[in-house]
Design a protein around this motif. Sequence first.
Motif, PDB file in Angstrom:
ATOM      1  N   ALA A 186      52.523  59.097  46.621  1.00 16.05           N
ATOM      2  CA  ALA A 186      52.137  58.442  45.331  1.00 16.05           C
ATOM      3  C   ALA A 186      50.607  58.294  45.473  1.00 16.05           C
ATOM      4  O   ALA A 186      50.003  57.634  46.523  1.00 16.05           O
ATOM      5  CB  ALA A 186      52.508  57.173  45.019  1.00 16.05           C
ATOM      6  N   GLY A 187      49.723  58.471  44.663  1.00 18.27           N
ATOM      7  CA  GLY A 187      48.132  58.552  44.616  1.00 18.27           C
ATOM      8  C   GLY A 187      47.759  59.766  45.171  1.00 18.27           C
ATOM      9  O   GLY A 187      46.222  59.785  45.047  1.00 18.27           O
ATOM     10  N   SER A 188      48.092  60.813  45.687  1.00 16.13           N
ATOM     11  CA  SER A 188      47.632  61.721  46.562  1.00 16.13           C
ATOM     12  C   SER A 188      46.941  62.928  45.598  1.00 16.13           C
ATOM     13  O   SER A 188      46.057  63.682  45.933  1.00 16.13           O
ATOM     14  CB  SER A 188      48.602  62.541  47.287  1.00 16.13           C
ATOM     15  OG  SER A 188      49.703  63.130  46.636  1.00 16.13           O
ATOM     16  N   PHE A 189      47.193  62.767  44.291  1.00 17.84           N
ATOM     17  CA  PHE A 189      46.607  63.616  43.198  1.00 17.84           C
ATOM     18  C   PHE A 189      45.404  62.723  42.516  1.00 17.84           C
ATOM     19  O   PHE A 189      44.759  63.341  41.534  1.00 17.84           O
ATOM     20  CB  PHE A 189      47.610  64.281  42.063  1.00 17.84           C
ATOM     21  CG  PHE A 189      48.004  65.303  42.709  1.00 17.84           C
ATOM     22  CD1 PHE A 189      48.351  65.689  43.973  1.00 17.84           C
ATOM     23  CD2 PHE A 189      48.513  66.237  41.573  1.00 17.84           C
ATOM     24  CE1 PHE A 189      49.084  66.945  44.381  1.00 17.84           C
ATOM     25  CE2 PHE A 189      49.344  67.454  41.930  1.00 17.84           C
ATOM     26  CZ  PHE A 189      49.428  67.868  42.908  1.00 17.84           C
ATOM     27  N   GLY A 190      45.278  61.632  43.027  1.00 21.32           N
ATOM     28  CA  GLY A 190      44.341  60.898  42.455  1.00 21.32           C
ATOM     29  C   GLY A 190      44.476  60.297  41.354  1.00 21.32           C
ATOM     30  O   GLY A 190      43.877  59.469  40.316  1.00 21.32           O
ATOM     31  N   GLU A 191      45.954  60.088  41.253  1.00 20.00           N
ATOM     32  CA  GLU A 191      46.259  59.479  39.832  1.00 20.00           C
ATOM     33  C   GLU A 191      46.484  57.832  40.059  1.00 20.00           C
ATOM     34  O   GLU A 191      46.806  57.349  41.056  1.00 20.00           O
ATOM     35  CB  GLU A 191      47.664  59.993  39.333  1.00 20.00           C
ATOM     36  CG  GLU A 191      49.011  59.483  40.171  1.00 20.00           C
ATOM     37  CD  GLU A 191      49.414  59.973  41.637  1.00 20.00           C
ATOM     38  OE1 GLU A 191      50.354  59.785  42.251  1.00 20.00           O
ATOM     39  OE2 GLU A 191      48.257  61.032  41.994  1.00 20.00           O
ATOM     40  N   ASN A 192      46.219  57.290  38.917  1.00 18.01           N
ATOM     41  CA  ASN A 192      46.305  55.767  39.090  1.00 18.01           C
ATOM     42  C   ASN A 192      47.760  55.466  38.915  1.00 18.01           C
ATOM     43  O   ASN A 192      48.282  54.300  39.402  1.00 18.01           O
ATOM     44  CB  ASN A 192      45.491  55.172  37.866  1.00 18.01           C
ATOM     45  CG  ASN A 192      43.925  55.484  37.835  1.00 18.01           C
ATOM     46  OD1 ASN A 192      43.652  56.019  37.226  1.00 18.01           O
ATOM     47  ND2 ASN A 192      43.509  55.028  38.883  1.00 18.01           N
ATOM     48  N   LEU A 193      48.516  55.994  37.976  1.00 17.84           N
ATOM     49  CA  LEU A 193      49.996  55.733  37.472  1.00 17.84           C
ATOM     50  C   LEU A 193      50.918  56.980  38.253  1.00 17.84           C
ATOM     51  O   LEU A 193      50.761  58.213  37.637  1.00 17.84           O
ATOM     52  CB  LEU A 193      50.226  55.449  36.273  1.00 17.84           C
ATOM     53  CG  LEU A 193      49.000  54.573  35.624  1.00 17.84           C
ATOM     54  CD1 LEU A 193      49.436  54.376  33.889  1.00 17.84           C
ATOM     55  CD2 LEU A 193      49.396  53.266  36.345  1.00 17.84           C
ATOM     56  N   THR A 194      51.688  56.659  38.953  1.00 14.91           N
ATOM     57  CA  THR A 194      52.632  57.695  39.175  1.00 14.91           C
ATOM     58  C   THR A 194      54.050  57.431  38.468  1.00 14.91           C
ATOM     59  O   THR A 194      54.772  56.394  38.833  1.00 14.91           O
ATOM     60  CB  THR A 194      53.138  57.627  40.659  1.00 14.91           C
ATOM     61  OG1 THR A 194      51.864  57.746  41.565  1.00 14.91           O
ATOM     62  CG2 THR A 194      53.988  58.799  41.386  1.00 14.91           C
TER      63      THR A 194
END
Length: 223
Positions: A93-101
């Motif tokens: 989680a977070g590896s795509f630069g996302e704030n919310l998974t």
Amino acid sequence: MKPPHVMSVNLGKGVPRPYASGPTTAIDKGPVPEGTLVEIRDPGPKRDGLGSGLVGDDIGDRRHHGGAQQAVYAYAREDQQWWEEQLGHTLPAGSFGENLTTLGVDTTHALIGEVWRLGEVVLRVEVPRIPCATFAGHLGVRGWVRRFGDAGRTGAYLSVVTPGVIEPGVTVEVERPDHDIDLLLSFRAALGDLEAATRVLEARVLHPDEQVWLADKVARRRR
């Protein structure tokens, strides 16, 4: 089975990287501990505002990233799992630069203007993620920009309608508007599909700034 929810809330600190488009990048995000409350607010304009919509999250290049229309980035865990199969390795989680998974939320076919209620926080779906060199450099996957574009699993950028605090596990309640313009169509339009762009522009569901940007892009392509 749990209802649609935020599996992970992810924050990142800006660090210098050779692939960063600005002095730093915070694309490498990590989950906050379970039970941690994270404040979400409208960050203001892209260049001169606060950057990210999440307090404690950095934006390294505020000219191209962050701001009110890209305050929060959400990506579906289901899509990350699909990418794990394609790439042959795990994607935390977070590896795509996302704030919310998210789990159970369709972030590719979300409609422009769709409203997400996360407890006291209200977010609005605005635009898809357009892949860039920083994203490619972070993942280290050859041909990533083209590959991500072809897959069309874009994730959702959201604006902040009502600020507040959230924590991992918060339920996501979705209210869909009465049209069929989704993020995937908007993504294809942004990548140069003139038929998709015409549909999106004629629907007039984009934020005015995004409407002008897409209209200018189409005009340049037709010259």
